[in-house]
Scaffold this motif. Structure first.
Motif, PDB file in Angstrom:
ATOM      1  N   GLY A  46      -0.324  -2.090  12.422  1.00 58.49           N
ATOM      2  CA  GLY A  46       0.459  -2.610  11.303  1.00 58.49           C
ATOM      3  C   GLY A  46       1.221  -1.516  10.598  1.00 58.49           C
ATOM      4  O   GLY A  46       1.081  -0.334  10.919  1.00 58.49           O
ATOM      5  N   THR A 104      -4.999  -7.211   6.892  1.00 61.77           N
ATOM      6  CA  THR A 104      -3.860  -8.129   6.887  1.00 61.77           C
ATOM      7  C   THR A 104      -3.536  -8.522   5.464  1.00 61.77           C
ATOM      8  O   THR A 104      -4.417  -8.604   4.609  1.00 61.77           O
ATOM      9  N   ARG A 152       0.757 -10.692   7.610  1.00 65.56           N
ATOM     10  CA  ARG A 152       1.014  -9.634   8.614  1.00 65.56           C
ATOM     11  C   ARG A 152      -0.173  -8.686   8.708  1.00 65.56           C
ATOM     12  O   ARG A 152      -0.932  -8.536   7.744  1.00 65.56           O
ATOM     13  N   VAL A 153      -0.283  -8.021   9.864  1.00 66.91           N
ATOM     14  CA  VAL A 153      -1.233  -6.911   9.960  1.00 66.91           C
ATOM     15  C   VAL A 153      -0.590  -5.746   9.225  1.00 66.91           C
ATOM     16  O   VAL A 153       0.551  -5.381   9.521  1.00 66.91           O
ATOM     17  N   VAL A 154      -1.299  -5.161   8.248  1.00 66.02           N
ATOM     18  CA  VAL A 154      -0.696  -4.070   7.469  1.00 66.02           C
ATOM     19  C   VAL A 154      -1.371  -2.717   7.714  1.00 66.02           C
ATOM     20  O   VAL A 154      -0.863  -1.687   7.312  1.00 66.02           O
TER      21      VAL A 154
END
Ligand code: NAD
Length: 370
Positions: free
Chosen positions: A367, A355, A359-361
């Motif tokens: 993500g 993250t 946000r989850v990346v």
């Protein structure tokens, strides 16, 4: 433990102020005094240690509200960088919580197996110790000796040990069992394992068909095998297992439940007094009868399902883990400002970052980089 006196010195050398929770190192034989002498500030509890932290180094993921006595996650400051073995698989809840809490999180077990990252490879550092320890666990409950002994009172035959999965843990288990004098064989689904097993003086047991010859991913991990292969493998393993005294299970597939390689019938085919040590217990177990966290006896066969086996050799596990953390953190620290400066294009960063910016990346966990 995520820090030793040695790693504290290195972190201080990077320009960091290091804060350790009192008593945190005792399980790994590191006293508060040793941390203090290395340059750390020792504070009474986790809340005090986490307050104001820019970087949080942990062994496992922080507990969420209701999971333990302490809601660790809520104590991590917004914007802090969290590094640890975060076990993100099937844990969307923690990922969402890191994102919501503005935590920059890195899962150390996702470090790619590239040369540059070897010193950060926590799976290897811990699996190696677990493989060694698994053999000692087996030896300590086995009612017989490992080496052949020729005595005036008669000959003691050597123990027969089968190691299932010849990755980092399995190869160390083979070496350890051989040092103790056992007759060792091993199985794996990756063709590259054959030579490694044989070079340690063990014999290799596997169905070597076309599927086997292609069964390694580009990252060097095992693929999940077809139902047909697994049936052929099971028949061969069944024949092999019944001749063993000790079976050490280490077979894993990243991100999945461990493959079941020893079924109930195979356990029943073993001689009374035999021992199974299942290092895959935490991921469901390679043996169908394993109970994670327990040592059980089933019709004379002892099945050892300890969780966190590296934790049973805690001082070395912590020492190596702490070095992995320092190696991971060092390139993230800007030499001039001594602050964090993360290069979002670096292969190690993209492989491990879960993250960022709320946000989850990580593409592997739903993500996207943008
Ligand atoms: P792992 O812990 O993911 O799995 C343990 C072993 O179980 C593996 O050898 C795997 O092939 C085996 N396995 C999976 N399914 C099986 C089945 N059905 N039957 C039998 N065996 C099965 O693996 P690991 O220890 O992390 O090692 C994976 C690979 O990565 C190895 O080739 C290892 O040498 C390599 N590696 C490379 C580096 C590096 O280059 N930096 C570092 C560490 C490991």
């Amino acid at each position: 433990m995520a820090a030793t006196a040695d790693s504290v010195k290195k972190l201080v050398g990077l320009g960091a102020t290091v804060v350790v929770e009192s008593g945190a190192g005792l399980g790994s034989a590191v006293t508060d005094e040793a941390y203090r002498s290395a340059g750390a500030e020792v504070v009474p509890d986790a809340a005090a240690a986490l307050a104001g932290a820019d970087v949080v180094l942990k062994v496992r993921r922080p507990l969420r509200a209701g999971e333990g006595e302490l809601d660790e996650l809520s104590l991590i400051p917004r914007g802090a960088t969290l590094i640890g073995i975060l076990e993100p698989y099937d844990d969307a809840e923690s990922l969402a919580a890191y994102a919501a809490g503005g935590i920059e999180s890195f899962a150390l077990e996702l470090v790619p197996r590239i040369t540059r990252a070897q010193s950060m490879d926590v799976l290897s550092s811990q699996a190696n110790l677990a493989g060694y320890r698994a053999v000692l666990e087996a030896a300590s409950v086995f009612g017989r000796a490992f080496p052949m002994m020729m005595t005036a009172a008669g000959t003691v035959p050597p123990a027969r040990v089968l190691v299932m999965g010849a990755g980092v843990a399995g190869l160390q288990a083979i070496a350890t069992a051989r040092r103790l004098g056992a007759v060792v064989s091993a199985t794996d689904v990756r063709p590259a394992a054959k030579e490694q097993v044989q070079s340690l003086g063990a014999s290799f047991v596997a169905v070597e068909d076309e599927e086997f010859k292609a069964a390694e991913t580009a990252g060097g991990y095992a693929k999940e095998m077809s139902a047909e292969y697994r049936a052929k493998q099971a028949a061969l393993i069944a024949e092999t297992v019944k001749k063993q005294d000790i079976v050490i299970c280490t077979a894993l597939i990243p991100g999945r439940k461990a493959p079941v390689l020893v079924d109930e019938a195979m356990v029943r085919s073993m001689k009374p007094g035999s021992v199974i040590v299942d290092l895959a217990a935490e991921r469901g177990g390679n043996c169908a009868l394993t109970r994670p966290g327990e040592v059980i006896e089933d019709q004379g066969v002892t099945i050892v399902g300890h969780r966190n086996v590296p934790g049973r050799i805690a001082t070395d596990a912590s020492a190596l883990y702490a070095r992995n953390l320092v190696a991971f953190l060092t390139p993230l620290v800007d030499k001039d400002s001594k602050g964090l400066k993360v290069d979002g294009t670096d292969a190690i960063v993209t492989a491990t970052r879960l993250t960022s910016g709320g946000r989850v990346v990580h593409p592997g966990f739903g993500g996207s980089a943008e």
